[in-house]
Design a protein around this motif. Structure first.
Motif, PDB file in Angstrom:
ATOM      1  N   UNK A  90       0.852  -1.191   0.000  1.00 23.26           N
ATOM      2  CA  UNK A  90       0.000   0.000   0.000  1.00 23.26           C
ATOM      3  C   UNK A  90       0.895   1.251   0.000  1.00 23.26           C
ATOM      4  N   UNK A  91       0.466   2.275  -0.751  1.00 24.84           N
ATOM      5  CA  UNK A  91       1.316   3.481  -0.836  1.00 24.84           C
ATOM      6  C   UNK A  91       1.298   4.253   0.484  1.00 24.84           C
ATOM      7  N   UNK A  92       2.486   4.502   0.991  1.00 24.41           N
ATOM      8  CA  UNK A  92       2.578   5.153   2.301  1.00 24.41           C
ATOM      9  C   UNK A  92       2.939   6.627   2.222  1.00 24.41           C
ATOM     10  N   UNK A  93       3.631   7.018   1.163  1.00 20.93           N
ATOM     11  CA  UNK A  93       4.035   8.419   1.081  1.00 20.93           C
ATOM     12  C   UNK A  93       5.082   8.635   0.017  1.00 20.93           C
ATOM     13  N   UNK A  94       5.503   9.893  -0.105  1.00 19.07           N
ATOM     14  CA  UNK A  94       6.468  10.261  -1.137  1.00 19.07           C
ATOM     15  C   UNK A  94       7.746  10.763  -0.465  1.00 19.07           C
ATOM     16  N   UNK A 174       7.193  19.662   4.520  1.00 22.29           N
ATOM     17  CA  UNK A 174       7.480  18.225   4.562  1.00 22.29           C
ATOM     18  C   UNK A 174       8.419  17.912   5.728  1.00 22.29           C
ATOM     19  N   UNK A 175       8.408  16.646   6.142  1.00 19.38           N
ATOM     20  CA  UNK A 175       9.304  16.206   7.215  1.00 19.38           C
ATOM     21  C   UNK A 175      10.716  16.031   6.644  1.00 19.38           C
ATOM     22  N   UNK A 176      11.693  16.083   7.539  1.00 18.14           N
ATOM     23  CA  UNK A 176      13.075  15.907   7.083  1.00 18.14           C
ATOM     24  C   UNK A 176      13.764  14.794   7.874  1.00 18.14           C
ATOM     25  N   UNK A 177      14.596  14.046   7.149  1.00 12.43           N
ATOM     26  CA  UNK A 177      15.342  12.958   7.794  1.00 12.43           C
ATOM     27  C   UNK A 177      16.792  13.021   7.306  1.00 12.43           C
ATOM     28  N   UNK A 178      17.711  12.733   8.210  1.00 10.42           N
ATOM     29  CA  UNK A 178      19.109  12.715   7.767  1.00 10.42           C
ATOM     30  C   UNK A 178      19.765  11.372   8.107  1.00 10.42           C
ATOM     31  N   UNK A 179      20.834  11.065   7.353  1.00 13.69           N
ATOM     32  CA  UNK A 179      21.575   9.833   7.598  1.00 13.69           C
ATOM     33  C   UNK A 179      22.953   9.944   6.982  1.00 13.69           C
ATOM     34  N   UNK A 180      23.736   8.872   7.108  1.00 17.26           N
ATOM     35  CA  UNK A 180      25.101   8.865   6.581  1.00 17.26           C
ATOM     36  C   UNK A 180      26.089   8.571   7.688  1.00 17.26           C
ATOM     37  N   UNK A 181      27.342   8.340   7.315  1.00 17.29           N
ATOM     38  CA  UNK A 181      28.323   7.910   8.314  1.00 17.29           C
ATOM     39  C   UNK A 181      28.670   9.003   9.325  1.00 17.29           C
ATOM     40  N   UNK A 206      11.293   4.714  10.695  1.00 19.44           N
ATOM     41  CA  UNK A 206      11.121   6.123  11.055  1.00 19.44           C
ATOM     42  C   UNK A 206      10.233   6.826  10.017  1.00 19.44           C
ATOM     43  N   UNK A 207      10.456   6.515   8.743  1.00 18.32           N
ATOM     44  CA  UNK A 207       9.654   7.153   7.686  1.00 18.32           C
ATOM     45  C   UNK A 207       8.175   6.800   7.856  1.00 18.32           C
ATOM     46  N   UNK A 208       7.905   5.552   8.213  1.00 16.71           N
ATOM     47  CA  UNK A 208       6.509   5.134   8.422  1.00 16.71           C
ATOM     48  C   UNK A 208       5.895   5.953   9.554  1.00 16.71           C
ATOM     49  N   UNK A 209       6.663   6.132  10.614  1.00 20.42           N
ATOM     50  CA  UNK A 209       6.156   6.932  11.746  1.00 20.42           C
ATOM     51  C   UNK A 209       5.900   8.368  11.306  1.00 20.42           C
ATOM     52  N   UNK A 210       6.822   8.918  10.525  1.00 19.19           N
ATOM     53  CA  UNK A 210       6.687  10.322  10.110  1.00 19.19           C
ATOM     54  C   UNK A 210       5.427  10.560   9.275  1.00 19.19           C
ATOM     55  N   UNK A 211       5.008   9.533   8.512  1.00 20.90           N
ATOM     56  CA  UNK A 211       3.789   9.723   7.703  1.00 20.90           C
ATOM     57  C   UNK A 211       2.552   9.158   8.420  1.00 20.90           C
ATOM     58  N   UNK A 212       2.745   8.782   9.680  1.00 19.67           N
ATOM     59  CA  UNK A 212       1.617   8.309  10.487  1.00 19.67           C
ATOM     60  C   UNK A 212       1.149   6.920  10.117  1.00 19.67           C
ATOM     61  N   UNK A 213       2.046   6.116   9.508  1.00 21.23           N
ATOM     62  CA  UNK A 213       1.648   4.764   9.091  1.00 21.23           C
ATOM     63  C   UNK A 213       1.978   3.719  10.142  1.00 21.23           C
ATOM     64  N   UNK A 214       2.520   4.147  11.271  1.00 27.55           N
ATOM     65  CA  UNK A 214       2.856   3.154  12.310  1.00 27.55           C
ATOM     66  C   UNK A 214       2.594   3.696  13.688  1.00 27.55           C
TER      67      UNK A 214
END
Ligand code: HCB
Length: 214
Positions: A90-94, A174-181, A206-214
């Motif tokens: 199911x589509x959760x977000x972009x 939109x929400x923002x997320x960061x990652x990397x070493x 985390x992305x699922x939580x940010x779009x309210x899918x979890x």
């Protein structure tokens, strides 16, 4: 061979930079019933982490890292082809994802993009060494729910901060997320990112939580 052994064979072949053995080990793992995503997420990602450690200890050098990156990408592409086409959740977000300008590291970002896709996100990858404005333009164009920025170097982490500022300046919510070493959860908090993800599995959660899918 059991699953753990099959995964270990993939991991070892990448660490040895043996492309032929790596492709064969991937085939063997698939034939042995291991899911393509598990091979990417566990074996290939673990191997790349080990390679990073060896590099840091001076036991591997840049040309070898470039070979490792190249054959990891080839193996990932091969495994992605094997992800069942009927696996359409199911589509959760972009999600717009990229590596910030000045930074060419894109292996981890690619793994995150793959995992997000198979978990139901429409993913737009703006590439590596990407001008910050490109993230913003793409986010506007596709009405992104989340923008994720990868940075692997202490010198490029500042791009994540500037991106968050730019998104706000341009009125995006939109929400923002960061990652990397290089970045940490503390850095994410400091620059006002909505989330930090240590690895691809966490990025999906985390992305699922940010779009309210979890
Ligand atoms: Co590169 N490099 N490198 N490198 N490189 C690092 C990153 C160092 C830490 C190695 C070191 O010195 N200890 C270091 C940075 C030091 C620092 O600033 N702290 C470094 C350096 C200095 C450089 C050059 C400057 C070297 C030189 O030319 N003298 C140069 C950079 C040029 C530039 O960018 N302008 C350079 C070049 C290269 C390549 C080209 C040889 C190659 C990259 C190939 C490519 O990506 N296409 C490379 C590699 C492979 C590495 C290491 C060895 C591995 C990185 C990697 O792929 N890890 C790395 C050492 C290390 O990280 N310990 C080293 C595996 C992936 C799966 O992990 O962390 O990228 P990941 O991603 C995770 C995670 O962070 C999270 O999920 C991913 C999947 O689990 N995540 C996100 C990532 N992005 C996310 C986004 C989200 O929204 C959410 C989660």
């Amino acid at each position: 061979m059991g699953k753990e052994e099959l995964l270990k064979a993939v991991e070892d072949a990448l660490i040895k930079l043996d492309e032929g053995a790596l492709m064969k080990a991937c085939d063997d793992a698939l034939a042995g019933g291991v899911e393509p995503l598990e091979i990417i997420e566990k074996a290939l990602t673990n191997a790349m982490t080990t390679i990073g450690d060896l590099f840091e200890k001076g036991k591997m050098f840049l040309p070898q890292i470039m070979v490792a990156a190249d054959i990891m990408k080839k193996a990932t592409a091969k495994l992605e082809e094997k992800i069942p086409a009927d696996q359409k959740p199911e589509k959760l977000g972009t999600y717009v994802i990229g590596t910030v300008e000045g930074d060419v590291h894109d292996i981890g970002k690619g793994v995150v993009a793959t995992l997000l896709k198979v978990n139901g996100f429409d993913v737009y990858d703006v590439g590596r060494d990407t001008p910050l404005q490109n993230f913003v333009d793409k986010a506007k164009e596709v009405n992104a729910d989340i923008v994720g920025a990868s940075a692997l170097m202490t010198t490029t982490m500042v791009g994540q901060k500037e991106l968050i500022e730019l998104l706000k300046k341009e009125g995006l919510t939109c929400k923002t997320m960061i990652g990397g070493a290089a970045p940490t959860a503390r850095w994410a908090e400091k620059i006002g990112a909505d989330a930090y993800a240590e690895n691809a599995t966490e990025a999906v959660e985390v992305a699922k939580k940010l779009v309210g899918a979890e």
